[in-house]
Design a protein around this motif. Structure first.
Motif, short mmCIF file in Angstrom:
data_model
loop_
_atom_site.label_atom_id
_atom_site.label_comp_id
_atom_site.label_asym_id
_atom_site.label_seq_id
_atom_site.Cartn_x
_atom_site.Cartn_y
_atom_site.Cartn_z
N GLN A 30 23.78 45.22 40.62
CA GLN A 30 23.45 44.32 41.73
C GLN A 30 22.18 44.68 42.48
O GLN A 30 21.71 45.82 42.48
CB GLN A 30 24.62 44.34 42.71
CG GLN A 30 24.78 45.70 43.39
CD GLN A 30 25.97 45.79 44.31
OE1 GLN A 30 27.10 45.59 43.89
NE2 GLN A 30 25.72 46.09 45.56
N ASN A 36 26.94 38.68 44.77
CA ASN A 36 26.83 37.36 45.41
C ASN A 36 26.66 36.27 44.35
O ASN A 36 26.77 36.51 43.15
CB ASN A 36 25.68 37.35 46.42
CG ASN A 36 24.33 37.67 45.78
OD1 ASN A 36 24.22 37.77 44.56
ND2 ASN A 36 23.31 37.82 46.60
N ASP A 57 31.30 45.78 41.74
CA ASP A 57 31.04 45.85 43.18
C ASP A 57 30.67 47.29 43.53
O ASP A 57 31.53 48.10 43.88
CB ASP A 57 32.28 45.39 43.94
CG ASP A 57 32.10 45.46 45.45
OD1 ASP A 57 30.96 45.74 45.90
OD2 ASP A 57 33.09 45.24 46.18
N GLU A 67 29.00 40.06 50.17
CA GLU A 67 28.22 38.96 49.60
C GLU A 67 27.20 38.52 50.63
O GLU A 67 27.54 37.85 51.61
CB GLU A 67 29.11 37.78 49.24
CG GLU A 67 29.88 37.93 47.95
CD GLU A 67 30.44 36.60 47.46
OE1 GLU A 67 29.66 35.63 47.37
OE2 GLU A 67 31.65 36.55 47.19
#
Length: 228
Positions: A30, A36, A57, A67
């Motif tokens: 991420q 998100n 995550d 998010e």
């Protein structure tokens, strides 16, 4: 969403499955905004290309389920706050746990790659030198120059996409990395001279369709070569 269990606890990951139900897997690392809509959209893109795509995550130890977007100053400040508190070493442990889990998914053919963006671009490099991933790709990763001492551990192919006008990773740092790996056959670096940071983020301020398509095409070809 699926759960991945480690010795420290359980965290979630978004999973996108290829239409055929079989193929290699890719772990998406991420940006600073969490898992998100952008990251899920990218996972769906990779799934459409024939890969299982998991987005763990990585901020779960700070706060599960973050998010954020890049649309407001408040969200930017929150995102930078999470990045500053993020424990990189623990994060890479969670990446390894995700890679290991990916190999157990029904339909996964065994090989697992990693691709990261922004913060994830840096983590993609660390994934390449600290985990048993089969191939890694980093988009506009920062601070790689500070961890070149770990490059001796690089055993599998690595591709980096650099933005020539990256405000977070200046050209002189990019050059340090490029020069360091100039004679390493495992490393391929592509530079996009006129691009700013996050040029491949769909809907982002610096998004450039032509260069994003070019970079993504190179990434897909790279993964099909090394994960097939």
């Amino acid at each position: 969403m699926i759960d991945i269990t480690t010795a420290d606890g359980t965290f979630s990951a978004y999973l996108a499955t290829p239409p055929s139900g079989k193929g290699p897997a890719i772990v998406l690392l991420q940006e600073i905004f969490g898992v998100n809509a952008v990251m899920r959209e990218l996972a769906d893109f990779y799934a459409a290309q024939g890969f299982f795509a998991l987005v763990p995550d990585l901020f779960w130890r700070l706060q599960p389920g973050i998010e954020l977007t890049d649309k407001t100053q408040e969200e930017w400040q929150a995102a930078f706050g999470y990045m500053q508190r993020f424990d990189t070493s623990l994060g890479i442990q969670d990446v390894q746990a995700t890679i290991t889990h990916a190999r157990t998914l029904p339909g996964v053919t065994g090989k697992v790659g990693a691709v990261g963006y922004c913060l994830g671009g840096f983590l993609a490099y660390l994934t390449a030198v600290r985990t048993d991933v089969n191939a890694s790709v980093g988009y506009y990763g920062m601070n790689i120059d500070k961890f070149l001492g770990e490059a001796a551990n690089l055993k599998k192919p690595l591709m980096l996409h650099d933005a020539g006008k990256d405000e977070f990773n200046p050209p002189e740092k990019q050059k340090l990395v490029a020069d360091f790996f100039a004679d390493n056959p495992l490393v391929t670096i592509h530079r996009y001279p006129e691009m700013g940071h996050a040029f491949a983020r769909p809907g982002g301020a610096h998004y450039d369709d032509a260069n994003a398509i070019l970079a993504n095409g190179r990434t897909i070809t790279f993964f099909k070569q090394h994960l097939g």
